[in-house]
Structure formats: C-alpha cells, structure tokens
Scaffold this active site. Structure first.
Site, short mmCIF file in Angstrom:
data_model
loop_
_atom_site.label_atom_id
_atom_site.label_comp_id
_atom_site.label_asym_id
_atom_site.label_seq_id
_atom_site.Cartn_x
_atom_site.Cartn_y
_atom_site.Cartn_z
N ARG A 148 0.84 -1.20 0.00
CA ARG A 148 0.00 0.00 0.00
C ARG A 148 0.87 1.25 0.00
O ARG A 148 0.56 2.24 -0.67
CB ARG A 148 -0.94 -0.03 1.22
N LYS A 200 -2.72 6.10 1.64
CA LYS A 200 -2.62 6.55 3.02
C LYS A 200 -1.73 7.80 3.07
O LYS A 200 -0.64 7.81 3.64
CB LYS A 200 -2.09 5.42 3.91
N GLU A 239 -16.79 5.98 4.06
CA GLU A 239 -16.14 5.41 5.23
C GLU A 239 -16.15 6.40 6.38
O GLU A 239 -16.55 7.55 6.24
CB GLU A 239 -14.71 4.95 4.92
#
Ligand SMILES: *Cc1c(COP(=O)(O)O)cnc(C)c1O
Length: 327
Positions: free
Chosen positions: A63, A164, A200
């Site tokens: 990620r 992220k 989310e």
C-alpha cells in the site's frame, strides 16, 4: 526508530536503527510545504507462548508502494519495509504488551525531505519507522454512535482518498470536532459526487449486515483499501456469509440489522447508532452479532490464539537478525 534515506535517482539502500527522538528537516522539505508524505499503521502482537508476530505486513508495504507512485516518491521495497518493521519491533520488544493486553503499534512514514522548494523535483525521501504500545480499544470502548456528515467531504474521485496520504486526515478534523461536540463518536462520510452513498468513517472502513449478507462500499478510488477490511471480507466468506462490495445508499444503511467499523486501530468495532438528517437509527450489538464473531476470529489469528490457516501472520524472531548481522 528506524531511518532510511534515498535520492530521487537511486533506490533506498541502507537504513539503521537510531534512538527515538526529534528529526531534522529543512524548512522547505516537500512534506512540510506540500504534504508529500505517506503513513502506515500495523501492529505487532504477543502470542501466548511469548513469541511476537506481525499481521500481513507485506500488505502495508504494498500500500505504501502504491501511494508512493501516486505522490511521485521513491518507496522502500516490500522486503526493506518488513525488515525495517522487524528491526523496530525487536528493538522495542520490551514494550510489546502481554498476549491479549494490547499490541505494539508500528507507524512507518515516507516523506519528501529534500532541502528544495521546487514542487515537482524532490531529490530526497526519508523512510522512518517508530512504534508505541497500545491497549485494546474494543474492550474498554463503547460501540460507536456515528453522525452522517452532509456538507464536508473526505475524498474526491481522482484524488488521494485511496492512498494513506498524510493529508487525508486534516480535512476530516473539523467534521469530527463538530460531531464529537454533539456527543457522537465519529463521522460517517458520503461520496462527494452524489452525497448519497456511504464511503467510510474518518479513519476506518464500514460494513453492514442484513440477513446473511455482509456488505461494504466498493473501492472506487475514494475509500482507503483497509487491510482489516480485506481480511474481514475473507473471514466472512469462510463463515459462509454472502459478501458484497458495492455502492451503498445511506438509506439502505439505515435499514441494516448491524453495522460495524474496521481498521488496525479499532479492529472490529460495533456501531450502535447512526444519525442522518435528525433521524437516529439503532442497530443490534452484543455477543450474538456477526461482527463479534468476526472480531473473535480476526483477533484470534492476529494473536496466535487461533491457528492461522490464511497464512497472514509473520513471526518476528530475534535470531533472524542475529544471523544476518553475522554475515
Ligand atoms: C488506515 C485507514 C483505514 C484502515 O485501514 P487498515 O489497513 O485496516 O488499518 C481506513 N480508513 C482510512 C481513512 C485509513 O487511513
């Protein structure tokens, strides 16, 4: 903590453990001026037999690699990432809580650190890994009361909501502050195109259960692809639930039997209420709900209480490094 640097032309080569403390950065570093940075979060767990293990660390490494491509940064290889995490865990092994009492939270960072004010040329990157012990949120914390945010948005298509990025949280702080001032635990964000579909919570993913179907919003570039989310999907499938990744209109969430959040920090946290347009909806919670079963299985695998038939855990052995440094 662990630190490793590289220039734009070369890959990361040698990192090392250094004492935890302040770091030196040029005032013009890209991370400070333009938010060119990424973070990760994973935990090291103490098993009953005293050993220490990581949960899917290669997923965090991959990620970070994806994020680095989006932000035009060099990133450490998967092996370098895992190696750095292991070094930090071993160096801090006395801070890994006993089995069942918590975990050592490991925070890798990647940042543009060059002393260069130019926006499109950043010839130096710093990879940093530090850690801190954490308790189990779930045990001591009540189920969430979520507030559906109607005005402020978290991410846009084509933006950076699916990586992220260190810049992802700054835009949600205001919504969170307003919601917590009204007594809510956290904010549930809707999609920024229609203001209609569930995306989310500020720092965790969301699921709903209706009958035998477990649903979660599909990843279309505006939702963070949580490793807990992915693992919960697999565990739910292994239990025989039907799992759907799709667009979920907020009205449908209000009709669910059960709602829960997932993330490395919250693990699997039940949601007791969702408030949307002054309407407060209550969901099933307690020991009999689906999310409790999923929580028990996930934490069982993470802490070694349940045999890991998924191949998700990685042991951290002090001897790994003893033999390496001797070479
Ligand atoms: C980190 C994060 C999550 C959860 O991801 P995990 O890999 O499960 O920890 C969810 N949403 C956001 C915005 C995040 O930053």
């Amino acid at each position: 903590m662990y630190m490793m640097k590289c220039s734009n032309e070369e890959n990361f080569l040698h990192g090392k453990l250094i004492p935890y403390g302040n770091i030196e950065l040029s005032p013009v570093a890209g991370v400070l001026n333009y938010g060119q940075g990424l973070f990760e979060g994973l935990k090291a767990y103490r098993r009953e037999d005293g050993g220490i293990q990581l949960f899917r660390p290669e997923q965090n490494a991959l990620r970070m690699k994806m994020g680095a491509e989006r932000l035009c940064m060099q990133s450490p290889s998967v092996d370098q990432f895992i190696d750095a995490v292991k070094h930090v865990v071993i160096a801090n092994k006395r801070f890994v809580p006993p089995a069942g009492k918590g975990a050592l939270y490991v925070r890798p960072l990647l940042m543009a650190s060059a002393p260069h004010i130019g926006m499109n040329f950043t010839p130096e990157f710093t990879f940093l890994v530090f850690s801190t012990p954490v308790g189990y949120f779930y045990k001591g914390r009540p189920p969430f009361d979520l507030f559906v945010e109607k005005k402020l948005r978290r991410a846009v298509p084509g933006g950076t909501g699916s990586i992220k990025s260190i810049a992802n949280y700054a835009p949600v702080i205001l919504a969170q502050a307003q919601a917590t001032a009204k007594g809510f635990s956290d904010v549930l964000f809707l999609d920024s195109v229609n203001g209609k579909y569930v995306e989310e919570v500020a720092s965790c993913n969301i699921f709903m259960v209706k009958g035998n179907v477990v649903s979660t919003p599909a990843l279309h570039g505006t939702i963070l692809p949580g490793i807990t989310r992915k693992s919960i999907i697999d565990i739910a499938l292994s239990f025989g639930y039907q799992v759907e990744e799709r667009m979920i209109p907020v009205e449908e969430l209000l009709e669910a039997d059960e709602v829960f959040c997932t993330g490395t920090a919250v693990i699997v946290n039940p949601v007791s209420t969702v408030t949307y347009e002054n309407k407060r909806v209550t969901y099933n919670i307690g020991k009999e709900v689906v999310s409790h079963k999923l929580y028990e299985t996930l934490t069982g695998i993470q802490t070694g209480r349940i045999e890991d038939s998924m191949g998700w855990t990685l042991q951290v052995n002090v001897e790994d490094f003893a033999s390496k440094t001797n070479k």
